[in-house]
Design a protein around this motif. Structure first.
Motif, PDB file in Angstrom:
ATOM      1  N   GLN A 104     -28.101  -9.569 -53.307  1.00 21.23           N
ATOM      2  CA  GLN A 104     -29.557  -9.580 -53.301  1.00 21.23           C
ATOM      3  C   GLN A 104     -30.012 -10.667 -52.330  1.00 21.23           C
ATOM      4  OE1 GLN A 104     -31.009  -9.568 -57.280  1.00 21.23           O
ATOM      5  NE2 GLN A 104     -33.120  -9.998 -56.718  1.00 21.23           N
ATOM      6  N   ASN A 146     -24.992   0.322 -56.843  1.00 20.86           N
ATOM      7  CA  ASN A 146     -25.826   0.885 -55.777  1.00 20.86           C
ATOM      8  C   ASN A 146     -24.885   1.140 -54.614  1.00 20.86           C
ATOM      9  OD1 ASN A 146     -27.692  -1.365 -57.223  1.00 20.86           O
ATOM     10  ND2 ASN A 146     -28.932   0.389 -56.636  1.00 20.86           N
ATOM     11  N   PRO A 182     -33.457  -1.392 -48.800  1.00 24.72           N
ATOM     12  CA  PRO A 182     -33.071  -0.569 -49.952  1.00 24.72           C
ATOM     13  C   PRO A 182     -32.611   0.839 -49.575  1.00 24.72           C
ATOM     14  CG  PRO A 182     -35.165  -1.691 -50.364  1.00 24.72           C
ATOM     15  CD  PRO A 182     -34.829  -1.925 -48.924  1.00 24.72           C
ATOM     16  N   PRO A 238     -31.970   0.164 -54.398  1.00 28.46           N
ATOM     17  CA  PRO A 238     -32.400  -0.908 -55.308  1.00 28.46           C
ATOM     18  C   PRO A 238     -33.878  -1.243 -55.056  1.00 28.46           C
ATOM     19  CG  PRO A 238     -31.099  -1.807 -53.509  1.00 28.46           C
ATOM     20  CD  PRO A 238     -31.084  -0.317 -53.327  1.00 28.46           C
ATOM     21  N   LYS A 239     -34.449  -2.008 -55.959  1.00 29.06           N
ATOM     22  CA  LYS A 239     -35.873  -2.362 -55.818  1.00 29.06           C
ATOM     23  C   LYS A 239     -36.066  -3.612 -54.979  1.00 29.06           C
ATOM     24  CE  LYS A 239     -37.054  -0.192 -60.194  1.00 29.06           C
ATOM     25  NZ  LYS A 239     -37.395  -0.375 -61.615  1.00 29.06           N
ATOM     26  N   VAL A 240     -34.973  -4.155 -54.456  1.00 30.20           N
ATOM     27  CA  VAL A 240     -35.040  -5.412 -53.700  1.00 30.20           C
ATOM     28  C   VAL A 240     -34.287  -5.263 -52.383  1.00 30.20           C
ATOM     29  CG1 VAL A 240     -35.223  -6.897 -55.741  1.00 30.20           C
ATOM     30  CG2 VAL A 240     -32.962  -6.256 -54.876  1.00 30.20           C
ATOM     31  N   GLU A 241     -34.559  -6.195 -51.464  1.00 29.98           N
ATOM     32  CA  GLU A 241     -33.794  -6.240 -50.223  1.00 29.98           C
ATOM     33  C   GLU A 241     -32.451  -6.920 -50.476  1.00 29.98           C
ATOM     34  OE1 GLU A 241     -36.285  -6.345 -46.209  1.00 29.98           O
ATOM     35  OE2 GLU A 241     -36.624  -8.131 -47.432  1.00 29.98           O
ATOM     36  N   LYS A 276     -25.943   2.113 -64.250  1.00 22.84           N
ATOM     37  CA  LYS A 276     -26.820   0.937 -64.336  1.00 22.84           C
ATOM     38  C   LYS A 276     -26.102  -0.253 -64.955  1.00 22.84           C
ATOM     39  CE  LYS A 276     -31.295   1.653 -64.716  1.00 22.84           C
ATOM     40  NZ  LYS A 276     -32.633   1.984 -65.240  1.00 22.84           N
TER      41      LYS A 276
END
Length: 280
Positions: free
Chosen positions: A143, A21, A180, A187-190, A16
């Motif tokens: 991101q 990722n 994701p 990840p929590k986002v595109e 982290k």
């Protein structure tokens, strides 16, 4: 029993703190390589190769590659995985502090690639822009929100300091979106793939890029206010109007050309003030 056990190619856990990722989707990897279209004589640099998902097809295409990796635990994994590619040069270090000019070859410019950690993407892009004259192009996974800011045009809510300073140096193209599920962990986002191509000759030239950065930073320090208010420490409303700038506009409406014109005027004002103070 060996004191140096063989690195586990599959046991590395994403960290982290490094914003890791790992990309694993072969369809997405293929699309990225097609977008880059690597050639034999390219001077390729990959930032953050991770487990080598993009590294492998790049090496297959060209046989040589420089990679910059911060996570020292990944380096033996990469060395083992690509032991049969003597053209792979691994540089352990922080890309934010790395001197990319040392990788340039005579008569060639760098082609930089990377799945960039979200937590360092903006400062890293600014760092790479400082090497823009050495760079042929950059292809990054970022991101989606960051790519939208990079490519935003005046009047768009995403338009700001990152858009202006990147577009001063580069042509910016959003190539495609990545979901994701293409990563481990997801990840929590595109995400999105962006291509940034530095101009060989800048279409608009500021007299002082540091002053341009100062003006843009001040302008967007309070983006809901009008340009006359955000820049009042640097230039008066009357002086802005003399440049043909509508002082009632918000910062996100002004073009790159507008900001260069303002920065040149602020530079001239500061030089005049210095001259006057020096003769007193």
């Amino acid at each position: 029993m060996s004191r140096h056990p063989k690195p586990n190619l599959h046991g590395h856990k994403a960290r982290k703190r490094f914003g890791q990722n790992f990309l694993h989707d072969p369809y997405v990897i293929s699309n990225i390589i097609n977008a880059i279209y690597p050639k034999d004589d390219d001077c390729l640099v990959e930032i953050g190769p991770g487990m080598g998902a993009i590294t492998e097809p790049l090496l297959e295409a060209t046989g040589k590659l420089n990679v910059v990796e911060l996570d020292r635990d990944l380096i033996p994994i990469l060395r083992t995985k690509f032991f049969n590619y003597p053209g792979l040069q691994i540089h352990e270090g922080d890309a934010l502090k790395f001197d990319f000019s040392q990788l340039a070859e005579p008569g060639k410019r760098l082609r930089i690639i990377g799945n960039l950690p979200y937590n360092i993407s903006t400062p890293l892009i600014f760092h790479l822009l400082s090497h823009h004259a050495l760079v042929q192009d950059m292809h990054f996974m970022l991101q989606k929100e960051v790519v939208e800011r990079l490519a935003a045009v005046p009047g768009n809510s995403d338009y700001g300091r990152l858009s202006i300073m990147t577009q001063y140096y580069c042509k910016v193209e959003l190539l495609f979106i990545v979901g994701p599920g293409s990563f481990n962990p997801p990840p929590k986002v595109e995400s999105a793939i962006v291509r940034m191509t530095p101009y060989e000759t800048l279409p608009i030239v500021a007299k002082d890029t540091k002053m341009l950065q100062t003006v843009v930073r001040e302008a967007f320090s309070m983006r809901r206010k009008t340009i006359r208010n955000t820049l009042k420490k640097l230039i008066s409303a009357e002086q802005l109007e003399a440049l043909g700038i509508d002082t009632q506009l918000r910062p996100e409406v002004l073009t790159l050309e507008d900001y260069v014109r303002i920065a040149d005027a602020v530079l001239q004002l500061s030089e005049q003030a210095e001259k006057e103070n020096g003769t007193e």
